[in-house]
Scaffold this motif. Structure first.
Motif, PDB file in Angstrom:
ATOM      1  N   ASP A 129     -27.430  -6.028 -20.706  1.00  0.00           N
ATOM      2  CA  ASP A 129     -27.277  -7.165 -19.805  1.00  0.00           C
ATOM      3  C   ASP A 129     -28.076  -6.960 -18.518  1.00  0.00           C
ATOM      4  OD1 ASP A 129     -25.565  -8.359 -21.617  1.00  0.00           O
ATOM      5  OD2 ASP A 129     -23.741  -7.690 -20.599  1.00  0.00           O
ATOM      6  N   LYS A 134     -32.667  -7.098 -25.625  1.00  0.00           N
ATOM      7  CA  LYS A 134     -32.049  -7.969 -26.628  1.00  0.00           C
ATOM      8  C   LYS A 134     -31.471  -7.196 -27.814  1.00  0.00           C
ATOM      9  CE  LYS A 134     -33.414 -11.491 -24.227  1.00  0.00           C
ATOM     10  NZ  LYS A 134     -32.429 -12.154 -23.324  1.00  0.00           N
ATOM     11  N   ASP A 135     -31.800  -5.898 -27.921  1.00  0.00           N
ATOM     12  CA  ASP A 135     -31.414  -5.143 -29.120  1.00  0.00           C
ATOM     13  C   ASP A 135     -30.594  -3.910 -28.767  1.00  0.00           C
ATOM     14  OD1 ASP A 135     -32.838  -6.931 -30.668  1.00  0.00           O
ATOM     15  OD2 ASP A 135     -34.645  -5.694 -30.727  1.00  0.00           O
ATOM     16  N   GLY A 171     -24.139 -10.793 -26.462  1.00  0.00           N
ATOM     17  CA  GLY A 171     -24.468 -12.138 -26.027  1.00  0.00           C
ATOM     18  C   GLY A 171     -25.122 -12.925 -27.145  1.00  0.00           C
ATOM     19  N   ASP A 172     -25.298 -14.223 -26.915  1.00  0.00           N
ATOM     20  CA  ASP A 172     -25.843 -15.097 -27.952  1.00  0.00           C
ATOM     21  C   ASP A 172     -27.249 -14.693 -28.380  1.00  0.00           C
ATOM     22  OD1 ASP A 172     -23.513 -16.567 -27.912  1.00  0.00           O
ATOM     23  OD2 ASP A 172     -24.294 -18.091 -26.537  1.00  0.00           O
ATOM     24  N   ASP A 173     -28.029 -14.132 -27.447  1.00  0.00           N
ATOM     25  CA  ASP A 173     -29.421 -13.775 -27.757  1.00  0.00           C
ATOM     26  C   ASP A 173     -29.614 -12.284 -27.957  1.00  0.00           C
ATOM     27  OD1 ASP A 173     -28.912 -13.075 -25.152  1.00  0.00           O
ATOM     28  OD2 ASP A 173     -30.847 -13.790 -24.359  1.00  0.00           O
ATOM     29  N   GLN A 174     -28.520 -11.565 -28.209  1.00  0.00           N
ATOM     30  CA  GLN A 174     -28.591 -10.117 -28.425  1.00  0.00           C
ATOM     31  C   GLN A 174     -28.272  -9.784 -29.876  1.00  0.00           C
ATOM     32  OE1 GLN A 174     -25.788  -8.807 -25.425  1.00  0.00           O
ATOM     33  NE2 GLN A 174     -27.413  -8.518 -23.900  1.00  0.00           N
ATOM     34  N   ARG A 175     -28.839  -8.637 -30.326  1.00  0.00           N
ATOM     35  CA  ARG A 175     -28.646  -8.213 -31.715  1.00  0.00           C
ATOM     36  C   ARG A 175     -28.084  -6.804 -31.778  1.00  0.00           C
ATOM     37  NH1 ARG A 175     -34.221  -8.613 -34.929  1.00  0.00           N
ATOM     38  NH2 ARG A 175     -34.902  -7.357 -33.160  1.00  0.00           N
ATOM     39  N   LYS A 208     -26.113 -11.825 -36.184  1.00  0.00           N
ATOM     40  CA  LYS A 208     -26.707 -11.031 -35.103  1.00  0.00           C
ATOM     41  C   LYS A 208     -26.783  -9.552 -35.444  1.00  0.00           C
ATOM     42  CE  LYS A 208     -23.818 -12.569 -32.001  1.00  0.00           C
ATOM     43  NZ  LYS A 208     -23.133 -12.783 -30.697  1.00  0.00           N
ATOM     44  N   GLU A 278     -40.834 -15.781 -35.373  1.00  0.00           N
ATOM     45  CA  GLU A 278     -39.459 -16.227 -35.597  1.00  0.00           C
ATOM     46  C   GLU A 278     -38.626 -15.232 -36.402  1.00  0.00           C
ATOM     47  OE1 GLU A 278     -42.175 -18.553 -38.490  1.00  0.00           O
ATOM     48  OE2 GLU A 278     -42.183 -17.915 -36.387  1.00  0.00           O
ATOM     49  N   ASN A 280     -38.592 -12.068 -35.783  1.00  0.00           N
ATOM     50  CA  ASN A 280     -38.102 -11.157 -34.738  1.00  0.00           C
ATOM     51  C   ASN A 280     -37.971  -9.719 -35.231  1.00  0.00           C
ATOM     52  OD1 ASN A 280     -37.370 -10.724 -32.078  1.00  0.00           O
ATOM     53  ND2 ASN A 280     -35.185 -11.064 -32.451  1.00  0.00           N
TER      54      ASN A 280
END
Length: 388
Positions: A129, A134-135, A171-175, A208, A278, A280
């Motif tokens: 955060d 993102k990963d 989070g929504d955009d994390q993997r 995710k 896309e 990713n």
């Protein structure tokens, strides 16, 4: 025939993520060979990574390892990276170096130890955060050494329960990227020993969660490109940890042991759309440079991936498809071999010069004076390495 302009455009879009620990001192169970000028802090690791990106043009992301790269202010560390043209990539956890983890971490029979491990993983999400990463990349040393030591199924249940807590925190955009390794340090059972176990756990978690393929984490003779193709087919290939191995998890420079294998892997990536933004897919290095100079070795590794990628992009896919459709085995194999045997170094030298880069990144680094500067300036303090 492949369109060279399209190949060059695809190469320009490629991004290789380098590991912070690849710049520090590392070694074997027997010896860590210290080198002059290695980074003493996370910021100095980023400074070196910036040089790799400067000379290759395709390495703008850096993986961090917590607590090896722990700092008081992660937002400031991310700002330091941005100032140097970088961004922070995957956050790698560490649940294998504390004494409490002798019998495992998230799979440990003691719920108190499991809670400690999960707290660390949640702390890593906090770091994500703060840094914009993102990963979250997870590798567990968990397993057993002797038959009867623990309940195999119960350990999978503990793993699933622990991962579910972490997954819920994302989070929504994390993997969540789950790595696997078929042995070591556990020698009887490993709790995430193969891509199937990782895939199974990721499927239960949700979209995710994806699988990481470390190219050094397989038994001899394993068809890694088959694994890559199937994970791409299912949308579950989260990324790679690129390195080479002769015997086991050697963590040597990617492409040094079997460059043809690296080409075959990247052919499947190209064939199945894995280079498309896309998808990713994260193309990360996971290497420890024990006897060679750090920065040139990372540069060479990036170049090795780039060369194998260029060859994969040169495969005549129309000819390959025709041969496969008509059952012409020799022609199909020839389509791959023709691309693999192409010397792509002139193409890549031209590609670099068109972008204002030196044709030979390793030579350009050697001539830059950076190595001499860091050897003179980085004196004193505890050198940061894989065991820091």
């Amino acid at each position: 025939m492949p369109d060279i302009a399209a190949v060059k455009a695809a190469l320009a879009a490629q991004r290789i993520e380098t590991p912070s620990w690849g710049y520090g001192n590392s070694g074997t169970r027997f010896k860590v060979f210290a080198r002059a000028g290695v980074p003493r802090t996370a910021r100095e690791k980023l400074d070196d990574a910036a040089k790799v990106h400067e000379f290759t043009g395709i390495a703008p992301k850096v993986s961090l390892h917590i607590p090896w790269d722990a700092v008081d202010d992660y937002a400031a560390l991310a700002a330091h990276a941005k100032e140097r043209g970088l961004e922070l990539g995957a956050i790698n956890s560490n649940t294998f170096q504390d004494d409490d983890y002798r019998l495992g971490s998230v799979c440990h029979p003691d719920p108190q130890v499991r809670r400690k491990a999960v707290r660390h993983l949640l702390d890593c999400v906090d770091v994500m955060d703060e840094t914009g990463s993102k990963d979250l990349k997870l590798w567990f040393a968990d397993g057993t050494n002797y038959p009867g030591q623990d309940d195999i199924v119960a350990r999978q249940d503990r793993l699933a329960e622990s991962l579910a807590v972490v997954y819920e925190r994302l989070g929504d955009d994390q993997r969540l990227l789950l790595e696997y390794k078929f042995f070591e340090p556990a020698f009887y059972t490993t709790d995430v020993p193969d891509w199937g176990t990782s895939y199974m756990q990721c499927m239960k978690l949700g979209e995710k969660a994806q699988v990481v393929v470390d190219t050094g984490h397989h038994a001899p003779g394993t068809n890694i490109e088959f694994i890559v193709a199937l994970l791409l087919r299912e949308g579950k290939l989260g990324g790679f940890d690129f390195n080479s191995r002769f015997y086991a998890d050697d963590d040597l420079m990617v492409g040094s042991a079997d460059p043809f294998q690296l080409f075959r892997i990247l052919h499947e990536v190209a064939q199945n759309g894995g280079f498309a933004p896309e998808t990713n897919v994260a193309f990360m290095l996971d290497q420890c440079h024990n006897i060679e100079a750090k920065i040139p070795a990372v540069i060479r590794s990036v170049m090795n991936v780039q060369e194998a990628t260029a060859k994969a992009l040169l495969v005549d896919r129309d000819a390959l498809a025709d041969a496969q459709r008509t059952g012409d085995v020799l022609a199909a194999n020839a389509a791959l071999m023709d691309a693999y045997n192409t010397d792509v170094r002139p193409l890549l030298a031209e590609w670099r010069e068109e972008r204002g880069l030196a044709a030979d990144p390793v030579a350009a680094y050697a001539a830059s004076g950076w190595q001499q500067r860091i050897e003179a300036e980085r004196v004193g303090g505890e050198q940061a390495g894989w065991g820091a």
